[in-house]
Design an enzyme around this catalytic site. Structure first.
Site, PDB file in Angstrom:
ATOM      1  N   ASP A   8       0.872  -1.171   0.000  1.00  0.00           N
ATOM      2  CA  ASP A   8       0.000   0.000   0.000  1.00  0.00           C
ATOM      3  C   ASP A   8       0.915   1.229   0.000  1.00  0.00           C
ATOM      4  OD1 ASP A   8      -2.276   1.653   0.269  1.00  0.00           O
ATOM      5  OD2 ASP A   8      -2.033   1.665   2.448  1.00  0.00           O
ATOM      6  N   MET A   9       0.424   2.371  -0.419  1.00  0.00           N
ATOM      7  CA  MET A   9       1.282   3.559  -0.488  1.00  0.00           C
ATOM      8  C   MET A   9       1.123   4.467   0.725  1.00  0.00           C
ATOM      9  SD  MET A   9       1.625   6.496  -3.446  1.00  0.00           S
ATOM     10  CE  MET A   9       0.112   7.364  -2.962  1.00  0.00           C
TER      11      MET A   9
END
Length: 220
Positions: A8-9
């Site tokens: 995930d960022m």
């Protein structure tokens, strides 16, 4: 046999969620509504199409009474104004080592321009595949974003690990039947209890990732 890591960022690679929260709150205020930071963190990982109805209901309003494009436009303008680009300490260096061992992917619920803008500036040449909220019809907690990444990476689900900091992201990873590591950046560890492993902080996360061994003969 591990071949790929899927990140995930927001909240995993970059310390960005406070800026997303500030931008959404500004957009809601302009539309005559009020939401709290925790409301936004709770739906982190979904794209605006799927997340906005949840936030509007949190504000005790009916989603059908509001124009999503108008709210999203205000949010994007405010996010661009307030955002300060910052990767978590050591993350870039960690990814450079991991890239020699594994395929790497980003799977984010944020829109294409935001995700690619951040990845291109902070992590150029690092990721093999980037999947954004614009690339799938159904966002997290639906498994589609992770399944799309697996397909594009040309690996099997059991050959991957997902790294998530969001409740919906962990749920999506488990629905996709992928091993998931949770990092409670903005939440309590207990809120990520569906993850296969929950680490205490980013230092522990990076130590664990660097200890992983790739499938025999893979990218070494």
């Amino acid at each position: 046999m591990l071949k790929a890591l899927i990140f995930d960022m927001d909240g995993v690679l970059v310390d960005s969620m406070p800026f997303h929260a500030a931008a959404w709150k500004k957009a809601f205020i302009e539309m005559g509504m009020e939401i709290q930071d925790q409301d936004i963190y709770a739906i982190e990982g979904s794209n605006p199409k799927n997340g906005l109805p949840l936030l509007i209901r949190k504000a005790r309003q009916k989603p059908e009474a509001y124009d999503f494009e108008t709210i999203t436009s205000i949010y994007r303008k405010e996010f661009k104004r307030v955002f300060k680009l910052k990767a978590f300490d050591g993350m870039r260096e960690c990814l450079e080592v991991l890239k020699k061992r594994f395929l790497l992917s980003v799977v984010s619920g944020s829109d294409h321009l935001i995700v690619h803008g951040i990845v291109d500036q902070l992590f150029p040449g690092i990721f093999d595949i980037v999947v954004t909220g614009d690339d799938v019809k159904n966002s997290k907690p639906d498994p589609d974003p992770f399944l799309k990444a697996v397909k594009l990476l040309n690996v099997q689900r059991e050959e991957c690990i997902v790294i998530e900091n969001a409740i919906l992201g962990v749920e999506a990873a488990k629905k996709a039947e992928i091993y998931c590591i949770g990092i409670p950046t903005y939440l309590k560890p207990s809120q990520l209890d569906r993850a296969d492993l929950v680490v205490g902080d980013h230092k522990q996360l990076m130590q664990h990732l660097l200890s992983l061994e790739p499938a025999h003969g893979f990218r070494v």
